[in-house]
Enzyme design. Structure first.
Site, PDB file in Angstrom:
ATOM      1  N   GLY A  50      67.999 131.956 -61.930  1.00 43.37           N
ATOM      2  CA  GLY A  50      67.465 133.163 -62.539  1.00 43.37           C
ATOM      3  C   GLY A  50      68.428 133.598 -63.615  1.00 43.37           C
ATOM      4  N   GLU A  51      68.921 134.790 -63.494  1.00 41.98           N
ATOM      5  CA  GLU A  51      69.882 135.309 -64.471  1.00 41.98           C
ATOM      6  C   GLU A  51      71.010 135.989 -63.681  1.00 41.98           C
ATOM      7  OE1 GLU A  51      70.491 135.013 -67.740  1.00 41.98           O
ATOM      8  OE2 GLU A  51      72.206 136.170 -67.024  1.00 41.98           O
ATOM      9  N   SER A  52      72.194 135.363 -63.760  1.00 43.36           N
ATOM     10  CA  SER A  52      73.297 135.818 -62.911  1.00 43.36           C
ATOM     11  C   SER A  52      73.719 137.250 -63.225  1.00 43.36           C
ATOM     12  CB  SER A  52      74.486 134.874 -63.040  1.00 43.36           C
ATOM     13  OG  SER A  52      74.924 134.802 -64.387  1.00 43.36           O
ATOM     14  N   CYS A  82      72.096 126.984 -59.989  1.00 41.98           N
ATOM     15  CA  CYS A  82      72.118 127.516 -61.359  1.00 41.98           C
ATOM     16  C   CYS A  82      72.724 128.927 -61.378  1.00 41.98           C
ATOM     17  CB  CYS A  82      70.712 127.454 -61.945  1.00 41.98           C
ATOM     18  SG  CYS A  82      70.744 127.439 -63.744  1.00 41.98           S
ATOM     19  N   ILE A 140      68.127 124.169 -66.598  1.00 41.68           N
ATOM     20  CA  ILE A 140      67.469 125.222 -67.382  1.00 41.68           C
ATOM     21  C   ILE A 140      68.508 126.280 -67.739  1.00 41.68           C
ATOM     22  CG2 ILE A 140      65.599 126.916 -67.431  1.00 41.68           C
ATOM     23  CD1 ILE A 140      64.322 125.257 -65.080  1.00 41.68           C
ATOM     24  N   HIS A 183      68.209 122.512 -60.730  1.00 39.70           N
ATOM     25  CA  HIS A 183      67.162 123.090 -59.865  1.00 39.70           C
ATOM     26  C   HIS A 183      66.407 121.991 -59.112  1.00 39.70           C
ATOM     27  CE1 HIS A 183      66.944 127.202 -61.689  1.00 39.70           C
ATOM     28  NE2 HIS A 183      67.473 126.576 -62.708  1.00 39.70           N
ATOM     29  N   GLU A 185      64.672 122.352 -56.567  1.00 37.97           N
ATOM     30  CA  GLU A 185      63.443 122.923 -56.001  1.00 37.97           C
ATOM     31  C   GLU A 185      62.238 122.731 -56.907  1.00 37.97           C
ATOM     32  OE1 GLU A 185      65.809 124.583 -57.382  1.00 37.97           O
ATOM     33  OE2 GLU A 185      64.968 126.195 -58.611  1.00 37.97           O
TER      34      GLU A 185
HETATM   35  N1  GLN Z   1      71.729 131.191 -67.751  1.00 39.68           N
HETATM   36  C1  GLN Z   1      71.516 131.796 -66.482  1.00 39.68           C
HETATM   37  C2  GLN Z   1      72.685 132.670 -66.060  1.00 39.68           C
HETATM   38  O1  GLN Z   1      73.636 132.804 -66.734  1.00 39.68           O
HETATM   39  C3  GLN Z   1      71.258 130.749 -65.416  1.00 39.68           C
HETATM   40  C4  GLN Z   1      69.953 130.045 -65.677  1.00 39.68           C
HETATM   41  C5  GLN Z   1      69.233 129.583 -64.448  1.00 39.68           C
HETATM   42  O2  GLN Z   1      69.502 130.016 -63.337  1.00 39.68           O
HETATM   43  N2  GLN Z   1      68.238 128.729 -64.632  1.00 39.68           N
HETATM   44  O3  GLN Z   1      72.634 133.245 -65.011  1.00 39.68           O
END
Ligand code: GLN
Length: 200
Positions: A50-52, A82, A140, A183, A185
């Protein structure tokens, strides 16, 4: 009837539904975790992609940061993919100024390590821990592990693709913690999730 171990997926943000589906397919009692009382009931946890930066903020807003850190310190098996790998890393490069991680993995990761042109790519990775065929991995906006500290162990490195990135570490483990920059999954390889379940 589900009789397998209860495993949580941190469901604050990101692709938690895909992980719930993989874990359920493996026979686990897979449940979303958004609250401390839900965390208390699981034997292991997946932290999804997701987005950390957002996951960090939400984990603090939901009062989950300290309980998560306590469970990690107590040895709960956790698999981060990720953004989840970033959350488990002790050190992050290219983080936002106020970004925090949960920590636990003695690694330094760099966010968005493959730049704009290689925002997303797929490749095959040898994972000696599993033997067998390579893992088909989807990256991704992925981080990379820039440095593996003495307490952690590299499990997979890029080989051949993308060009110029050979040898870069993209999967690690340390005790009951497992992290991948990619990923599994979404490409149907369940071996990392099976490995998590084997630690419960
Ligand atoms: N770029 C995202 C981050 O910094 C990570 C991307 C992802 O989880 N697919 O959290």
């Amino acid at each position: 009837m589900v009789t397998g171990p209860r495993v949580g997926v941190l469901a604050l943000q990101g692709d938690f539904r895909e992980h719930l589906a993989v874990l359920a397919g493996l026979g686990a009692d897979a449940v979303p975790v958004r609250r401390e009382r839900e965390l208390d009931l699981v034997a292991g946890l997946v932290i999804p992609g997701g987005e950390s930066t957002v996951m960090d903020k939400l984990s603090r807003a939901f009062g989950l940061r300290d309980p998560l850190r306590a469970r990690i310190a107590a040895g709960m098996p956790v698999y981060g993919t990720c953004a989840g790998l970033i959350m488990l890393a002790d050190r992050v490069l290219d983080a936002l100024p106020d970004q925090q991680t949960l920590g636990g993995l003695d690694v330094t990761v760099r966010r968005n390590a493959f730049g704009n042109q290689l925002d997303s790519f797929e490749t095959d990775l040898a994972v000696p821990l599993f033997g067998g065929p390579p893992v088909h991995a989807a990256f991704i906006r992925a981080p990379v592990v820039e440095a593996v500290g003495p307490a952690a162990e590299a499990l997979a490195t890029l080989d051949g693709a993308p060009e110029g990135a050979s040898g870069r570490v993209v999967a690690v483990r340390q005790g009951n913690l497992l992290g991948t920059a990619f990923h599994p999954e979404i490409t149907g390889d369940t071996r990392f999730h099976e490995h998590l379940l084997s630690l419960l």
